[in-house]
Scaffold this motif. Structure first.
Motif, short mmCIF file in Angstrom:
data_model
loop_
_atom_site.label_atom_id
_atom_site.label_comp_id
_atom_site.label_asym_id
_atom_site.label_seq_id
_atom_site.Cartn_x
_atom_site.Cartn_y
_atom_site.Cartn_z
N VAL A 170 0.84 -1.20 0.00
CA VAL A 170 0.00 0.00 0.00
C VAL A 170 0.87 1.25 0.00
O VAL A 170 2.10 1.19 0.21
CB VAL A 170 -0.93 0.02 1.24
N GLU A 171 0.22 2.36 -0.24
CA GLU A 171 0.83 3.67 -0.01
C GLU A 171 0.09 4.34 1.13
O GLU A 171 -1.15 4.41 1.12
CB GLU A 171 0.77 4.54 -1.27
N LEU A 172 0.83 4.84 2.09
CA LEU A 172 0.25 5.47 3.27
C LEU A 172 0.83 6.88 3.38
O LEU A 172 2.05 7.02 3.54
CB LEU A 172 0.56 4.64 4.52
N PHE A 173 -0.03 7.88 3.23
CA PHE A 173 0.42 9.28 3.21
C PHE A 173 1.52 9.47 2.17
O PHE A 173 2.52 10.18 2.39
CB PHE A 173 0.91 9.72 4.59
N GLY A 174 1.34 8.80 1.02
CA GLY A 174 2.28 8.95 -0.09
C GLY A 174 3.55 8.16 0.04
O GLY A 174 4.43 8.24 -0.83
N LYS A 175 3.70 7.35 1.08
CA LYS A 175 4.90 6.57 1.31
C LYS A 175 4.57 5.07 1.21
O LYS A 175 3.49 4.64 1.63
CB LYS A 175 5.49 6.86 2.69
N PRO A 176 5.49 4.26 0.69
CA PRO A 176 5.22 2.82 0.60
C PRO A 176 5.14 2.18 1.98
O PRO A 176 5.88 2.57 2.89
CB PRO A 176 6.41 2.29 -0.20
N ALA A 177 4.26 1.22 2.13
CA ALA A 177 4.08 0.55 3.42
C ALA A 177 3.51 -0.84 3.17
O ALA A 177 3.12 -1.19 2.04
CB ALA A 177 3.15 1.36 4.32
N LEU A 178 3.46 -1.64 4.22
CA LEU A 178 2.90 -2.99 4.17
C LEU A 178 1.73 -3.07 5.13
O LEU A 178 1.79 -2.58 6.25
CB LEU A 178 3.96 -4.01 4.56
#
Length: 447
Positions: free
Chosen positions: A13-21
Motif C-alpha cells: 500500500v501507499e500510506l500518506f504517499g509513502k510505501p508501506a505494508l
C-alpha cells in the motif's frame, strides 16, 4: 491473531504517499526490526473493517496493522485521520521483497530467543517451589520487577534460589541481554504489558489475571509471570539452567521383574529388560518369575509379547501399530494434517469387505482404483486411500447393490484440507453417476 513480520504475506500500500505494508492481522511487536515502525488502523463504528484512523495501538474496531520504514507523527490526541491517504496497490509482498523493491537492507534476525505463551503443564514453574524442586529443575533464581506508581518506571530485585555457582558470569550476561530485549516489548511499561497480555493470551489459570510466557536459549529457560495491574509487583522472571535439569534427570523405569524369593529388579534400558524376560521366562515354573511392562513405548510392549508367544511356538498376531503410537508416529500424523508439506497416497480397493473371501487390491493411482472398484461384481466393496502410510479413510462404499460416497474424510484433520482427496471425491461423484470415462492411469501420489 498476531503474525511475525518475516513470515507474513502483506498487502502493498501507499500510506500518506509513502510505501508501506498492510495486514489484517496484528503484528508481533517483538518481530519488528529496529528502524521500522508498526501502527494499527481503526475502523469506524458503522464499518469496523473500513480504516478511518491510524494509531499506535487499537483494541476495538481493529481494521489492520501497517509496517513502515518511516516514522509517522501521531498528534497528541493519539490518532491521525487517514482521509484518502491509504491507497491499495493491488499487490502482495513479503517483508523481504518489500526491502528489495525499495533498496532497503533486509535486517538480520538477531533474535536469540522467542517468547511464547506457557502451556498448562508449565504453570507450576511461575510460582515459588520447594528448595528440593528448585534444585531438581536447576532454578537459579528470579527477578522481581514493577513499574512504579505511574506505570513508567522500572524497579527490579534479584532473588537467588540455589547454589550460587549457577549464578555465573555467563548467566548474568545473558540475563541482562534477555531483560533488555523484553524491556522493548512486554516489560516496556505497565501499558505495554497489559497490551501484550491482551494480544498474546497465556493466562496461567482461568480468571487469575496472571500471564505466563517462556523463552529459551541454548542453556537457559526463562519463565516470565506478568501481573498487568497497578499497585503490585508486575513481573517475576524465573531462571532455570537446562544443563542442571539434564544432569538431574534419571531415565524412567520401563519395566520390573520379580521372583518367588521376593527379589524385585527395575530396568531403564529396554534391551536389557527384554533380554531378562527372554532368559528368565522359560524358568517361570520353578523361579516364580514375573514381569511388568511400565512404559507406553509400543516397541517394548510388543517385544515382551513377542517373547511370550515365541515361548509357546507361536507368532504374535498383533502388529506394532496395535500397541499405540511412538513419538515419531504422532509427529507423522501431525505432519499429515499440514497441506503445505508433500504427501504420498496409496489407493486400494477391498473386495467382499467384511465377508468371506475378503481381498485387498492395491493400485498405483486413483484411476486404477476407480476402474477396479467399478469392475468388481461383489455386493460389498470399499475404495480407500492411505496417506503418508499413517492414516486411511474410505472414499466410496458399495453395499447390497447401492453405492455412495463416504463423507467421513471431511471431519478427519488429516484429510479435510487435502486437495488431492477433495479432487478424488469430485471424480468419484462423476464415476458413481457414470459420467467419468476410464482413461490412462494418472499417479496422484506426487501431487
Amino acid at each position: 491473531m498476531r503474525v511475525n513480520v518475516r513470515e507474513e504475506d502483506f498487502e502493498y500500500v501507499e500510506l500518506f504517499g509513502k510505501p508501506a505494508l498492510l495486514t489484517e492481522n496484528r503484528i508481533q511487536t517483538n518481530s519488528v526490526p529496529e528502524g521500522w515502525y508498526c501502527y494499527d488502523l481503526r475502523g469506524s463504528d458503522d464499518d469496523p473493517r473500513e480504516p478511518v484512523t491510524i494509531e499506535p495501538y487499537v483494541v476495538i474496531n481493529h481494521a489492520g496493522s501497517v509496517l513502515t520504514h518511516e516514522k509517522i507523527n501521531i498528534p497528541g490526541e493519539g490518532f491521525l485521520r487517514l482521509g484518502n491517504s491509504l491507497d491499495f496497490l493491488d499487490e502482495h509482498l513479503t517483508f523481504q521483497a518489500f526491502c528489495e523493491e525499495h533498496d532497503i537492507p533486509y535486517p538480520a534476525d538477531n533474535q536469540t530467543f522467542k517468547l511464547r505463551p506457557a502451556s498448562e503443564s508449565e504453570a507450576g514453574l511461575f510460582y515459588a517451589m520447594t528448595p528440593e524442586k528448585d534444585a531438581e529443575l536447576g532454578c537459579i533464581g528470579h527477578v522481581r520487577m514493577d513499574f512504579g506508581h505511574g506505570g513508567k518506571e522500572f524497579w527490579h530485585t534479584w532473588w537467588p534460589r540455589s547454589d550460587e555457582t549457577l549464578n555465573s558470569p555467563e548467566f548474568k550476561q545473558e540475563l541482562g541481554e534477555v531483560v533488555d530485549k523484553l524491556r522493548k516489548t512486554v516489560l516496556k511499561d505497565l501499558s505495554s504489558m497489559s497490551n501484550y497480555c491482551y494480544d498474546n493470551g497465556g493466562e496461567i489459570s482461568k480468571n487469575s489475571g496472571q500471564y505466563g510466557y517462556v523463552a529459551e536459549t541454548e542453556h537457559y529457560r526463562y519463565c516470565l509471570r506478568c501481573n498487568p495491574k497497578p499497585g503490585d509487583y508486575q513481573a517475576y522472571l524465573t531462571c532455570f539452567d537446562k544443563r542442571q535439569q539434564e544432569l538431574r534427570q534419571e531415565p524412567p523405569v520401563i519395566g520390573k521383574v520379580s521372583f518367588a524369593s521376593g527379589e524385585t529388579l527395575a530396568y531403564t534400558d529396554p534391551a536389557i529388560f527384554l533380554q531378562v524376560i527372554r532368559d528368565e521366562l522359560p524358568y517361570k515354573p520353578t523361579s516364580g518369575f514375573q514381569y511388568e511392562v511400565l512404559t507406553d513405548d509400543p516397541t517394548v510392549r510388543k517385544g515382551a509379547d513377542d517373547i511370550l508367544y515365541d515361548l509357546f511356538g507361536e507368532e504374535n498376531p498383533r502388529p506394532l501399530e496395535d500397541y499405540g503410537l511412538t513419538q515419531r508416529g504422532r509427529e507423522a500424523l501431525k505432519n499429515a494434517e499440514n497441506p503445505n508439506l508433500p504427501h504420498s497416497y496409496r489407493w486400494f480397493v477391498v473386495e467382499n469387505f467384511a465377508c468371506e473371501g475378503e481381498t485387498r487390491h492395491d493400485t498405483n493411482s486413483l484411476t486404477g482404483a476407480i476402474d477396479r472398484f467399478n469392475g468388481l461384481a461383489c455386493d460389498s466393496k470399499r475404495l480407500c486411500v492411505t496417506k503418508d502410510d499413517v492414516a486411511t479413510v474410505y472414499l466410496a462404499i458399495a453395499q447390497d447393490g447401492e453405492t455412495h460416497l463416504d463423507e467421513g474424510w471431511r471431519d478427519n484433520p488429516r484429510f479435510a484440507a487435502d486437495s488431492t482427496v477433495q479432487e478424488a471425491d469430485a471424480r468419484l461423484q462423476l464415476s458413481i453417476a457414470g459420467l467419468e470415462l476410464s482413461g490412462p492411469t494418472i499417479t496422484m501420489g506426487g501431487m
